[in-house]
Structures are given as C-alpha cells and as structure tokens.
Design an enzyme around this catalytic site. Structure first.
Site, mmCIF file in Angstrom:
data_model
loop_
_atom_site.group_PDB
_atom_site.id
_atom_site.type_symbol
_atom_site.label_atom_id
_atom_site.label_comp_id
_atom_site.label_asym_id
_atom_site.label_seq_id
_atom_site.Cartn_x
_atom_site.Cartn_y
_atom_site.Cartn_z
ATOM 1 N N HIS B 263 0.831 -1.203 0.000
ATOM 2 C CA HIS B 263 0.000 0.000 0.000
ATOM 3 C C HIS B 263 0.872 1.263 0.000
ATOM 4 C CE1 HIS B 263 -3.682 2.310 1.137
ATOM 5 N NE2 HIS B 263 -2.777 3.106 1.672
ATOM 6 N N GLU B 264 1.784 1.323 0.954
ATOM 7 C CA GLU B 264 2.620 2.525 1.071
ATOM 8 C C GLU B 264 3.565 2.658 -0.124
ATOM 9 O OE1 GLU B 264 1.577 4.556 3.113
ATOM 10 O OE2 GLU B 264 0.439 3.218 4.445
ATOM 11 N N HIS B 267 1.827 4.469 -2.798
ATOM 12 C CA HIS B 267 1.990 5.920 -2.600
ATOM 13 C C HIS B 267 3.394 6.360 -3.031
ATOM 14 C CE1 HIS B 267 -1.766 6.762 -0.554
ATOM 15 N NE2 HIS B 267 -1.539 5.894 0.412
ATOM 16 N N GLU B 293 -4.485 7.858 -3.120
ATOM 17 C CA GLU B 293 -4.995 6.591 -2.599
ATOM 18 C C GLU B 293 -5.321 5.619 -3.737
ATOM 19 O OE1 GLU B 293 -4.786 6.195 0.556
ATOM 20 O OE2 GLU B 293 -5.902 4.355 0.945
#
Lengths: 493, 493
Positions: B263-264, B267, B293
């Site tokens: 997830h990160e 980003h 996101e």
C-alpha cells in the site's frame, strides 16, 4: 524596561537555536537513515537553515536587542555572563557574510559524501577538491574573524574558546617526548599479551542489549535520547531532551561498539546535564570541545576500562555472550587495555591515542598557514606518522582520509581531543579525592561521580571559559600530569 | 522581463517547499525514532517552520511576485496551470493568520501524543480536549476560507480540490446499499474459509527481507526511499528523491506488514514518479489524496491480492517462511481475501473497507456542522457502527480512537479513501485494456503497468484537478461501477 530587554534578547537567541537544532536533525538523519539520492536536496535544506540562523543571529533585530540589553545593566551574574558571550559571538558572527555560511553548509553536505566515497576507494584525489574548497572557506573565515598570532587561532577559538595555537603547540611539544616514551613502553608490554583473546561471534542485537544496559546504568536517559548505527560514531543534540548517540558494530569484537557507546554516552551525559531551561543560551550549552571530550574520555577510559567496572560487568557480559564465561578477569583487563601502534585514531588505545592528535594538529596548522598544499597532505601525513609510530600507513584510507572532520569543515578541532584527555584525568582524580565518590567507584556505583560532574561541570553550561570550568572544578588550570600519571599507572606501571 | 517574473515566483515557492519538507523530516522522526521527552521542543521547532513557511507563502514578496507573473501573460500551458494553482492557493492561504498556523502545528504535535496515550488506555476523555481544540481550528479555517454549501466543503477541498461535500454525500448514499450487500455476502462466504491458515512465526528481519524484495520488484527505488517501522503505517516525502514508507509487524502474520508495504509503496511509486525538476511547484506534486490513494490501493489490492501476483511470489515467500511450503495457492488466495466484519479500518478487508469510510464521513460532517458534540462522538460512532456492521466496538480504542487523522488536524480527509478505491479500480481496468499491459500483469510483470501510470497519472503532477486526471487517463470522471464490479468478482463472484 531593562529586564524585559534582556528577556527579549534571550527569546531571539532561543529562536536561532530552533533553527540550528533543526539543522542538527537533518544532519543526524543524513548520517543514519537518509537514502543516497536525497543528498542534493538535503544539502539545500540545510543551507537554507544555516543561512536563516546566521541572518537571525547577525541581523538588525539582534543588533538592536543586544544594544538594549547592554544598556540595561544587568545585576545577576548569570545574565551578565550570558550577555557577554552573546555579545562576543555576535561580533564574531557578524564578520562572516551570510552567503559564505550558506555556501559552507551546502559544500559540507557534498564534501561529506565525497569523503566517504574517497575513503571507500582509498583515493585522496576524489576528496582533494572538496578539501581545497573547505580549507579556503576556513582561511577566509579566519581572516574575517581576525587572530592574535596566526590564522589557526581563529579556528581553534571556534572549538576551544580563548585558547591560542601557541599554547597548544608548546603544551604538545612538552608532551611529545613523554607520550612517545609511554607509548613505546606500553606497546612493548602489549607484545606479551595474548592477542585476539576476545574474538568471537557477537550478534548485533546482543551487543545493543549490553550497550543499552551499560549506558543506562551510568545514567544515560533513554527517554531523552537514543542510540543508532553509523559508520562514524558521534553524539548530537537535537533538542534539550533529545540526545542522539551513534555507534558501529564489529561482529567479531563487542568491545568496539561498547567503548564507542561509553564514549558517546559520556558526551550524552554532559548534554543531558546542562540546564534545560537555558537551552539556546550560552549557559545552557556545553562549554567547549575540550570539556566535552573530558566527559566522554572519563566515562570511556577512567570508568569503562577500569577493573572495578568489569568486576561488576564481566559476569553480566558473559551471560549475554557465553563464549566469555571462562575468561579470567585479569586476562580480560589485559585484553581491553592492550596497547599497540595502529593506523586508525578512533581505534587507538589510550597509550598511543594522543600521538594521533599531535600529528593532526601539526598537519592542520601547516595547511591553515599555507605551508602545506592539499596535494602534499598524504605524503606529509605518512612522513610524520613514520616519525611518531615507526610505520607508514598502507593507503590513504588508513592515513589522511580516515577522519570525518575536514569533510565537515572542522579544521581546528583535533587538538581538543588531547585537551579532553588531560581534563578527563584531572577531573577524575579530583572527584576521587572525595571518599564517598571513591568508594562508590570502587564498587562500580557511579551515581556519586555523575552527581559531582553535574554539579562541577555540567550545570555551569557554556558561559564560563574552559579554563574557568577547570579552575572551579579542580582549583587548577588544565595540567597534563594527571593524564601522564594515569597512562603510566595503566600502561607502564 | 515576463519569463523572469514567473521564474522568480517559482524560486520563491521552491523556497517554501524547503521549509515544508524540512517539517516533514521532523514529523517523520517524531513518528519513527524521537525519544518521548523530546516532544515539547520538537513541537516548537515544527511550529516555527510552519509559521515561517506560511509567512513566506503569504507575505508581501509572494504577493508582488504573483502580480508580476500574472501580468506577464505566460504562453506555455504548464506555466499557466502552475500560476493558476499558485494564485488560488495564495488566496486561500492568505486568509489564514500566521498565528493560527503556528498554533495548529504546535497543538497537533501534542495532540498526536495525547491520542496515542488515549488509544493505549482506550480513554476518549484524554483525547477529547485536544480534539475540541483541533475541531475549533478546523472550523475557524473553514469560515476564513469560505465555502459553497457547508463548512465541510472547505476542509474537503484541502485534500480533494474542487470536490463538494454534497457530491461525496450523494455518491456515498448511492454506494451504501450496494456496499452493504456486497459486504454481507462476502462475510457470509468468508465463514466457509478456514481461519488462521497463515498463522505462524514470522521473524521481523525475514518479513523485512520479503517486503523489500517485493517493493523493489514493483519499482520502488530504495536509493530514493526507505522503509521504517511505526505504529501507524504511512508514506511521506522528505525531498524529491527521499520517499519514506513505514509499516508495522505482526509476528504471527506476515501479510499485515506486507500489504502495508504494498500500500505505502503504491503511494511511494506515485511520489517517485512525479516530475523531479518541478518539486515544490504544483506540477511537481501529487494531485489529491483521492488520486494518491488510487495508487496505493491499486498496488495493494488489484496487484497484491491477485492470483497472478501470488503465482509468482508464493514460492519465494515459502522459501523465506518454510511453514508456508505445503500451502495450496487456492487456499492462500482465499486466506488473503477473507472477508469479515471487523472494528479496525486499517485491518479491514476490501469488501468491508468502504463501510468504515462511510461511517467516518458521516461522523465528521456532523462534527464540523456543529451537530455532534465532542463528548458524544463515542456513542454516535458506536450507533452508526452497529447499523453498518451489526456489532458494537468493545471499547474506544477499537472505535472512535483508532485513527490518527483527527490528532493531526486532518478533518475532511477520510472520504478520499473511498474515492481512491473507486479511482484505483477504474485506472486498473483502463490500463488492462492494453493487451501488452494485461498479458504482463498475468505473468506478474508490472513494468508496463507502472509505465502506464507514470505516463497517465504520475507525470501530470498536481496542477490539474483530480477529475481532470481521471478524465485524461480513463476518458471518464470517477465512476463507481469498476470498483463495485471488482468487489463482486472477488468476493461474491
């Protein structure tokens, strides 16, 4: 409003410290965690902060607040002392143009990186152009500041206020024959000691556990500080309750990180013992590097390499590292105080350490005078090394590229290490004259010793001169005989 | 000198970004490594930086440079777009007094700490006074900024430029029955899946190794970024080539840190794909949180929870964690896509995740309107939770105290998570229409997908509105049907 004027000045100076401490955070991160490609932008962030801090410290508002405070005629001695130091610093800072400060900050971020690369490949030519730039900046600053005898005075003053080059020079000249003799005897004796006694496998996590226990036991507060890993151990202050130590790990030798931590924790105890409410003012900061180093060397050597210390800690150490279970305390003491000629200053034992400093002081002084060209440094280094140690570094990484200081613009810094050694021995000997401190030390309880240091050194901060700190704490100026006696007892005896 | 005027404006804005990125360094350090007692001083350092950045961004110099650039009549569309955004931002920023910015910065440093303590002891009353302050600041800012329909519009605009509360509200109202139905069916199906299949012992160092391999394999550049450990995973940008991810480790479940890293890293890939030379300008920054996101959710869910991904990565994962050697790919896929009602948003599966967002949006909107008093939040939260999930959080830590956002003053933020889910599905579906991208994805080669995202999303930076990014990349505004179809395929099927 006389008191108000001084309070306003203090607020302004504290604002400057917000910026300089922020720059320290960025620098700490650069050393510990920053990814490689972040360098260029980081250098600009730091340069901005330096420039802004310098502008605030030398601008019209500062000038106005200083004048107001000066005409207020303060009554209490602490405020007066702070005002005097601030005035002197202002005058010194105001001589340096802001552009030079910003340039220097940006240069050093890049120079540090170039130095690391140069050291890795042992190629002095990679670092030489950076050093040239930084030496030129240092010399320009010395000319702008002015000096009594020679430009080196002005640089030395940055790290050891009020100390002259010729004083250090004559002190070192006197020390040299004695130190050379002690080193030679210590190394001779070292040959009889079984080498590699402590070699083993020491996982990093276990080293960290032991180091943290020991640092906490001598009083380092981990709620106001921490230990990280870097190629070159240091201690830095990011805020009044934020003292960061670093160390490095040798998987075959736990003493490397441990004595590193004891050394840096000594610095850290000093920083944690400064008056918190005065952070940003002279009275809230360390006095000088020679005093700072006295604290690190005291804990590293006078405490950490003593028999009483290991009577207590060897059993615990052997619990953590079972390969040490069968080792005899006498053998252990001999191993951690083994003296030998070696190339790397930060790994040198006590008996040979100061010779490394004598060399650097001599080299730097010649550089700053303009008597030694950058390209000739490796040769001059090796020649002087041969004279002092009887051997020649095999490459520049083990010679003139080994230290980080020049890459940070830290010319004029090295002498403070030996001043620190002298001060450490003198402070330790003085503290030990108190029976309660001495008996506590003998059972490895260091709370009374730390209390004495807090009261006689830490709490006075940085408004007094280093000589005044020593005078107050030991009733004497810095005096080499304590250090020499200590070395003789430990290494020649 | 028309071009010169715009260049000067850009230099000024880039200077502001030196300060805001420096504040990010301090904030990153606060989350990762800062010792506890450093908090108060750190808050002051950050407050100084915020205040200075705001002063530079709204001061006379900024005003003058903007006017000069506006009268220069720029020809190229990128400069024009940058100037438009800078003008709009200036007008918005100039409405907020500097004192409020500094206050907010200092408050949030303390509020974050208070929130952590409150969460630890599950005691909402410890956090309530801080939240009261931050809500008041947010409402004051909304009034100063102005809004079309309701104050929440002004806050939402901070995170999702140009999006109105009523648009989100009507979107969420339409989604709610569908999402509730999908969740209910997914949870029902989840009951048939063997629980705890992946439970085991997963040492942190091995989790870190796998996470780093996977992050690098999807394109995250570790020379311009890194991964550290925090209680609450995040991604932050400390400079154009300095992207810091964080995660947390569950020793019994490696998927917690792994999907956190995916997830990160999503980003992070976005940040690493922004035009480096424009850092500090609108064209060099992320467009909105709803777009941000979309990148994290795309990599976490559409890539990271897909069968093709694990066809490639399960063998390697089982090499690192031998307890997984015998596991069947079908069972593994069922385990990582298991749906169940749960209390914690950041641990929620895809099928139930958006329900957590619907709840927060509703609660926040009432808070900002003044319809919900701080003291009544826990009750309102639990009531709404019961309605959506059919169960009530056992305590505040698992209820209204679970998220960090409010403690950072981040009111108006949550809706962007669901917008991100919608955008992620839409972007992924559009990219997959390219045969070469689809076939590469099917063999777990994500370079073509990343290339498409770089070209269609990342390289456009933040000058366009989020809707314009989506329009350009997918020929449509944000449209929920891709996300709903994806959820049905994966969880209802």
């Amino acid at each position: 409003m006389p008191v108000h004027a001084f309070a306003q000045l203090c607020d302004h100076v504290r604002e400057v410290s917000l910026l300089t401490s922020t720059e320290s955070i960025l620098s700490w991160d650069q050393e510990t965690y920053m990814p490689a490609k972040a360098l260029a932008f980081r250098a600009r962030q730091m340069s901005w902060l330096s420039g802004k801090a310098h502008a605030l410290a030398t601008g019209r508002m500062m000038q106005k607040l200083l004048h107001q405070a000066q005409s207020a005629r303060l009554q209490d001695p602490k405020s007066t002392a702070n005002l005097n130091v601030l005035t002197e610093e202002y005058e010194r800072n105001a001589k340096i143009p802001n552009r030079l400060i910003m340039e220097e900050s940006e240069f050093t971020a890049h120079a540090k990186h170039a130095w690391m690369e140069a050291r890795k490949s042992s190629d002095f030519s990679l670092f030489a152009p950076h050093l040239e730039k930084l030496l030129n900046i240092a010399r320009r600053k010395a000319e702008l500041w002015g000096y009594a005898d020679e430009p080196y005075d002005a640089l030395l003053h940055t790290y050891e206020r009020g100390t002259r080059t010729r004083e250090v020079s004559s002190l070192f000249a006197k020390l040299k024959p004695e130190l050379t003799q002690i080193a030679s005897k210590a190394v001779e004796r070292g040959k009889a000691i079984k080498p590699n006694l402590l070699r083993g496998n020491y996982p990093i996590a276990k080293q960290q556990q032991l180091n943290a226990e020991i640092a906490a036991s001598i009083g380092f507060d981990f709620e106001g500080g921490r230990i990280d890993t870097t190629a070159h151990p240091f201690c830095t202050t990011l805020g009044p309750r934020d003292i960061r130590l670093t160390t490095r790990y040798d998987l075959k030798d736990f003493t490397s990180s441990l004595f590193g931590v004891l050394h840096e924790a000594g610095h850290g105890l000093y920083e944690q013992g400064l008056p918190e409410q005065d952070f940003g003012l002279p009275s809230g900061r360390a006095c000088s590097l020679g005093i700072h180093e006295s604290q690190s060397r005291l804990w590293e050597n006078h405490v950490g390499r003593s028999r009483a210390f290991w009577e207590k800690w060897l059993p615990r150490t052997a619990e953590i590292f079972p390969n040490l279970r069968k080792i005899d305390l006498d053998d252990f003491m001999a191993a951690i105080n083994l003296s030998e000629y070696s190339f790397i200053r930060v790994e040198a034992d006590e008996a040979t350490y100061d010779l490394h400093i004598l060399l650097r002081f001599e080299i730097e002084r010649r550089m700053v005078r303009g008597d030694l060209a950058i390209k000739d440094i490796p040769e001059a280094w090796n020649a002087l090394f041969a004279e002092l140690f009887g051997m020649v570094p095999p490459d520049a990484a083990k010679g003139c590229l080994q230290d980080i200081h020049w890459s940070m613009g830290g010319l004029g810094y090295f002498a403070t290490y030996t001043l620190g050694n002298l001060n450490a021995a003198q402070l330790f000997a003085t503290a030990r004259k108190h029976r309660n401190i001495a008996t506590a030390i003998d059972r490895a309880d260091y709370a009374p010793l730390l209390g004495w240091l807090r009261e006689n050194v830490h709490s006075h901060g940085g408004a007094p001169l280093p000589g005044e700190i020593m005078q107050r704490a030991t009733s004497k100026a810095t005096d080499a005989r304590h250090h020499l006696r200590h070395l003789r007892e430990r290494f020649v005896g």
